[in-house]
Design an enzyme around this catalytic site. Structure first.
Site, mmCIF file in Angstrom:
data_model
loop_
_atom_site.group_PDB
_atom_site.id
_atom_site.type_symbol
_atom_site.label_atom_id
_atom_site.label_comp_id
_atom_site.label_asym_id
_atom_site.label_seq_id
_atom_site.Cartn_x
_atom_site.Cartn_y
_atom_site.Cartn_z
ATOM 1 N N ASP A 3 0.834 -1.207 0.000
ATOM 2 C CA ASP A 3 0.000 0.000 0.000
ATOM 3 C C ASP A 3 0.865 1.252 0.000
ATOM 4 O OD1 ASP A 3 -1.884 -1.863 0.783
ATOM 5 O OD2 ASP A 3 -1.833 -1.206 2.885
HETATM 6 N N1 URA Z 1 -0.977 -5.970 4.024
HETATM 7 C C1 URA Z 1 -1.430 -4.726 4.019
HETATM 8 O O1 URA Z 1 -2.418 -4.405 4.677
HETATM 9 N N2 URA Z 1 -0.786 -3.804 3.278
HETATM 10 C C2 URA Z 1 0.315 -4.087 2.555
HETATM 11 O O2 URA Z 1 0.874 -3.200 1.898
HETATM 12 C C3 URA Z 1 0.777 -5.405 2.558
HETATM 13 C C4 URA Z 1 0.117 -6.331 3.298
#
Ligand code: URA
Length: 242
Positions: A104
């Site tokens: 993310d």
């Molecule tokens: N889980 C998440 O919530 N975000 C990420 O970027 C990777 C795994």
């Protein structure tokens, strides 16, 4: 063997039309001789531009320490992306350089980038079960009971029917944990904690399979050999993740 103009365009040097101009101007050599036919089929390793060998003619595999604030999508409307960290020529390659799975915008840490689509499929396929280690801080004290819930293989995320695969949780301090996942559902770490009543405040990926960030600073990358995941160092031949 591929056409000379196509090789230069696909490696991000220029357009095919420009490549034809470069050949006409004598900037391109094949086997040390000036090329005279832009449609000639050659092996990229035999080509030089202005006397220089081609830039990663066989492909790219990079381990990046993703900084916060960048997305893994190529869509400009989703905001600044991790590819903006790379040299411009790499951003113009075809096949495109893309991330192996996604982190993310608000997650930092270990992200692989490559133009090798079979590798992307292999490393993100659920059947390969590559372990990924995340460090999360949350908004309330962690109940040790979560260790069993995450390990049980019964935790169901909001909006889903199938439960998460068993995951290993280590509580490292009252509000900080290390979580190892062998799958990669959308926003999985945040949603797993949300399903148990806590909010993830910071999230960082520390490991991907046998790989760790080491002393790479945010925004920096190092190159890996294209066959890294076929080597003992990368996890083969044990196929431990299969
Ligand atoms: N889980 C998440 O919530 N975000 C990420 O970027 C990777 C795994």
């Amino acid at each position: 063997m591929r056409r000379l103009d196509q090789i230069l365009a696909n490696l991000g040097y220029c357009s095919r039309r420009e490549a034809r101009g470069w050949v006409a101007n004598g900037a391109v050599t094949v086997h040390g001789e000036p090329a005279d036919d832009f449609a000639q089929k050659v092996a990229p390793g035999e080509v030089r531009v202005d006397g220089e060998p081609l830039d990663h003619p066989d492909g790219l595999l990079l381990l990046l320490n993703k900084p916060l604030g960048l997305v893994c999508s190529h869509e400009a409307r989703e905001g600044p992306n991790v590819y903006s960290l790379l040299p411009e020529r790499w951003r113009r390659r075809n096949p495109i350089v893309t991330s192996v799975g996604r982190l993310d915008k608000d997650t930092s840490g270990l992200l692989l980038l490559t133009d090798q689509s079979p590798l992307v499929h292999r490393l993100t396929s659920p059947k390969h079960k590559v372990p990924k280690v995340y460090r999360a801080t949350v908004d309330r004290d962690l109940d040790p009971e979560l260790i069993g819930r995450f390990a049980s293989g019964t935790l169901v995320l909001e909006g889903e029917d199938a439960p998460c695969a068993p995951a290993e949780l280590k509580i490292v301090s009252p509000r900080e944990a290390e979580l190892t996942l062998i799958e990669g559902k959308y926003h999985q770490v945040r949603r797993m904690f949300a399903a148990t009543g806590s909010i993830v405040l910071t999230l960082h990926r520390e490991k991907f399979g046998a790989l760790a960030l080491g002393d790479l600073a945010p925004g920096q990358w190092r190159e890996l050999p294209l066959d890294f995941f076929d080597s003992p160092e990368g996890g083969a031949p044990h196929q431990a993740y299969v």
